[in-house]
Motif scaffolding. Structure first.
Motif, PDB file in Angstrom:
ATOM      1  N   ILE A  55      49.066  48.536  35.165  1.00  0.00           N
ATOM      2  CA  ILE A  55      48.350  48.400  34.525  1.00  0.00           C
ATOM      3  C   ILE A  55      48.411  49.077  33.316  1.00  0.00           C
ATOM      4  N   VAL A  56      48.010  48.424  32.153  1.00  0.00           N
ATOM      5  CA  VAL A  56      48.747  49.320  30.755  1.00  0.00           C
ATOM      6  C   VAL A  56      47.811  49.357  30.191  1.00  0.00           C
ATOM      7  N   PRO A  57      47.286  50.058  28.839  1.00  0.00           N
ATOM      8  CA  PRO A  57      46.217  50.331  28.282  1.00  0.00           C
ATOM      9  C   PRO A  57      46.474  49.238  26.805  1.00  0.00           C
ATOM     10  N   ASP A  58      45.587  48.260  26.680  1.00  0.00           N
ATOM     11  CA  ASP A  58      46.087  47.214  25.568  1.00  0.00           C
ATOM     12  C   ASP A  58      47.045  48.106  24.602  1.00  0.00           C
ATOM     13  N   SER A  59      47.252  48.790  23.834  1.00  0.00           N
ATOM     14  CA  SER A  59      47.972  49.890  23.104  1.00  0.00           C
ATOM     15  C   SER A  59      49.492  49.940  23.541  1.00  0.00           C
ATOM     16  N   GLU A  60      49.593  49.437  24.373  1.00  0.00           N
ATOM     17  CA  GLU A  60      50.963  49.669  24.523  1.00  0.00           C
ATOM     18  C   GLU A  60      51.560  48.702  24.418  1.00  0.00           C
ATOM     19  N   PRO A  61      53.139  47.946  24.443  1.00  0.00           N
ATOM     20  CA  PRO A  61      53.588  46.636  24.346  1.00  0.00           C
ATOM     21  C   PRO A  61      53.962  46.001  25.453  1.00  0.00           C
ATOM     22  N   PHE A  62      53.356  44.836  25.486  1.00  0.00           N
ATOM     23  CA  PHE A  62      53.180  43.880  26.640  1.00  0.00           C
ATOM     24  C   PHE A  62      53.100  42.704  26.231  1.00  0.00           C
ATOM     25  N   ASP A  63      53.580  41.722  26.952  1.00  0.00           N
ATOM     26  CA  ASP A  63      52.490  40.527  26.581  1.00  0.00           C
ATOM     27  C   ASP A  63      51.680  40.568  26.197  1.00  0.00           C
ATOM     28  N   PRO A  64      51.295  40.049  25.229  1.00  0.00           N
ATOM     29  CA  PRO A  64      49.637  39.590  25.292  1.00  0.00           C
ATOM     30  C   PRO A  64      49.076  38.166  25.619  1.00  0.00           C
ATOM     31  N   VAL A  65      50.390  37.398  26.539  1.00  0.00           N
ATOM     32  CA  VAL A  65      49.283  36.873  27.488  1.00  0.00           C
ATOM     33  C   VAL A  65      48.694  37.209  28.214  1.00  0.00           C
ATOM     34  N   TRP A  66      48.782  38.423  28.662  1.00  0.00           N
ATOM     35  CA  TRP A  66      48.515  39.170  30.234  1.00  0.00           C
ATOM     36  C   TRP A  66      46.494  39.284  29.612  1.00  0.00           C
ATOM     37  N   LEU A  67      46.647  39.825  28.265  1.00  0.00           N
ATOM     38  CA  LEU A  67      45.425  40.042  27.865  1.00  0.00           C
ATOM     39  C   LEU A  67      44.305  38.849  28.006  1.00  0.00           C
ATOM     40  N   ASP A  68      45.090  37.827  27.762  1.00  0.00           N
ATOM     41  CA  ASP A  68      43.828  36.253  28.086  1.00  0.00           C
ATOM     42  C   ASP A  68      44.292  36.045  29.276  1.00  0.00           C
ATOM     43  N   ILE A  69      44.796  36.087  30.270  1.00  0.00           N
ATOM     44  CA  ILE A  69      45.251  36.386  31.921  1.00  0.00           C
ATOM     45  C   ILE A  69      43.966  36.145  32.521  1.00  0.00           C
ATOM     46  N   ASN A  70      43.890  38.426  31.941  1.00  0.00           N
ATOM     47  CA  ASN A  70      42.919  39.215  32.528  1.00  0.00           C
ATOM     48  C   ASN A  70      41.455  38.509  31.997  1.00  0.00           C
ATOM     49  N   ARG A  71      41.281  37.713  30.998  1.00  0.00           N
ATOM     50  CA  ARG A  71      40.228  37.446  30.383  1.00  0.00           C
ATOM     51  C   ARG A  71      39.309  36.426  31.503  1.00  0.00           C
ATOM     52  N   GLN A  72      40.610  35.343  30.972  1.00  0.00           N
ATOM     53  CA  GLN A  72      39.880  34.426  31.992  1.00  0.00           C
ATOM     54  C   GLN A  72      39.963  34.335  33.057  1.00  0.00           C
ATOM     55  N   TYR A  73      40.548  34.789  33.818  1.00  0.00           N
ATOM     56  CA  TYR A  73      39.903  35.320  34.807  1.00  0.00           C
ATOM     57  C   TYR A  73      39.158  36.196  35.542  1.00  0.00           C
ATOM     58  N   ALA A  74      38.710  37.011  34.657  1.00  0.00           N
ATOM     59  CA  ALA A  74      38.034  37.828  35.323  1.00  0.00           C
ATOM     60  C   ALA A  74      36.314  37.508  35.377  1.00  0.00           C
ATOM     61  N   SER A  75      36.384  36.493  34.133  1.00  0.00           N
ATOM     62  CA  SER A  75      35.277  35.278  34.403  1.00  0.00           C
ATOM     63  C   SER A  75      35.067  34.554  35.105  1.00  0.00           C
ATOM     64  N   GLN A  76      36.084  34.332  36.395  1.00  0.00           N
ATOM     65  CA  GLN A  76      36.259  33.591  36.536  1.00  0.00           C
ATOM     66  C   GLN A  76      36.429  33.703  38.484  1.00  0.00           C
ATOM     67  N   TRP A  77      37.029  34.332  38.887  1.00  0.00           N
ATOM     68  CA  TRP A  77      37.299  35.424  40.176  1.00  0.00           C
ATOM     69  C   TRP A  77      36.242  36.159  40.226  1.00  0.00           C
ATOM     70  N   PRO A  78      35.758  36.981  41.638  1.00  0.00           N
ATOM     71  CA  PRO A  78      35.406  37.541  41.761  1.00  0.00           C
ATOM     72  C   PRO A  78      35.178  39.028  42.031  1.00  0.00           C
ATOM     73  N   ASN A  79      34.129  40.281  41.880  1.00  0.00           N
ATOM     74  CA  ASN A  79      34.582  41.087  41.492  1.00  0.00           C
ATOM     75  C   ASN A  79      34.834  41.793  42.734  1.00  0.00           C
ATOM     76  N   ILE A  80      35.287  42.641  42.907  1.00  0.00           N
ATOM     77  CA  ILE A  80      36.119  43.460  43.491  1.00  0.00           C
ATOM     78  C   ILE A  80      35.729  45.158  43.694  1.00  0.00           C
ATOM     79  N   THR A  81      35.133  45.771  44.926  1.00  0.00           N
ATOM     80  CA  THR A  81      35.797  47.596  43.922  1.00  0.00           C
ATOM     81  C   THR A  81      35.721  48.054  45.299  1.00  0.00           C
ATOM     82  N   GLN A  82      36.121  47.196  46.175  1.00  0.00           N
ATOM     83  CA  GLN A  82      37.104  48.527  47.553  1.00  0.00           C
ATOM     84  C   GLN A  82      38.141  48.243  47.444  1.00  0.00           C
ATOM     85  N   LYS A  83      38.406  48.958  48.040  1.00  0.00           N
ATOM     86  CA  LYS A  83      39.885  48.969  48.691  1.00  0.00           C
ATOM     87  C   LYS A  83      40.180  48.091  49.648  1.00  0.00           C
TER      88      LYS A  83
END
Length: 112
Positions: A55-83
């Motif tokens: 996990i990194v802040p979006d201000s750090e360098p990383f391949d920007p495709v991962w922001l798109d992957i997070n956005r896309q799949y967080a909208s499709q996958w179920p929420n998780i709040t417990q370990k």
């Protein structure tokens, strides 16, 4: 600002991060987690909790495709709040290269 789950989460899927998130912005896929960028408040409490350092802040360098992957799949996958128990081979897969091409699944996890 948001935080982003990167490739190293794949087939590790430690969930220590979801327990500390004050806004419950994590979503569970079959092989990894995602952070919904519109829900994350950029507090950063999840970062030190991730044993895979995936996990990194979006201000750090990383391949920007991962922001798109997070956005896309967080909208499709179920929420998780417990370990949950991590993937069976999480420790062995931690740091393995090329996990996206081999092991990423767009299928949802089970959520809470």
């Amino acid at each position: 600002m948001t935080h982003v789950v990167l490739e190293n989460c794949i087939r590790c899927k430690y969930t220590d991060c979801v327990e500390v998130c004050p806004v419950d912005c994590f979503y569970e896929g079959e092989t990894m987690l995602a952070i919904h960028p519109d829900e994350c408040i950029d507090c950063g409490v999840c970062v030190p909790e991730c044993p895979a350092e995936a996990i990194v802040p979006d201000s750090e360098p990383f391949d920007p495709v991962w922001l798109d992957i997070n956005r896309q799949y967080a909208s499709q996958w179920p929420n998780i709040t417990q370990k949950k128990t991590p993937a069976v081979d999480a420790d062995a897969m931690n740091g393995a290269p090329g996990k996206y091409g081999q092991f990423f699944s767009p299928e949802p996890g089970t959520g809470d």
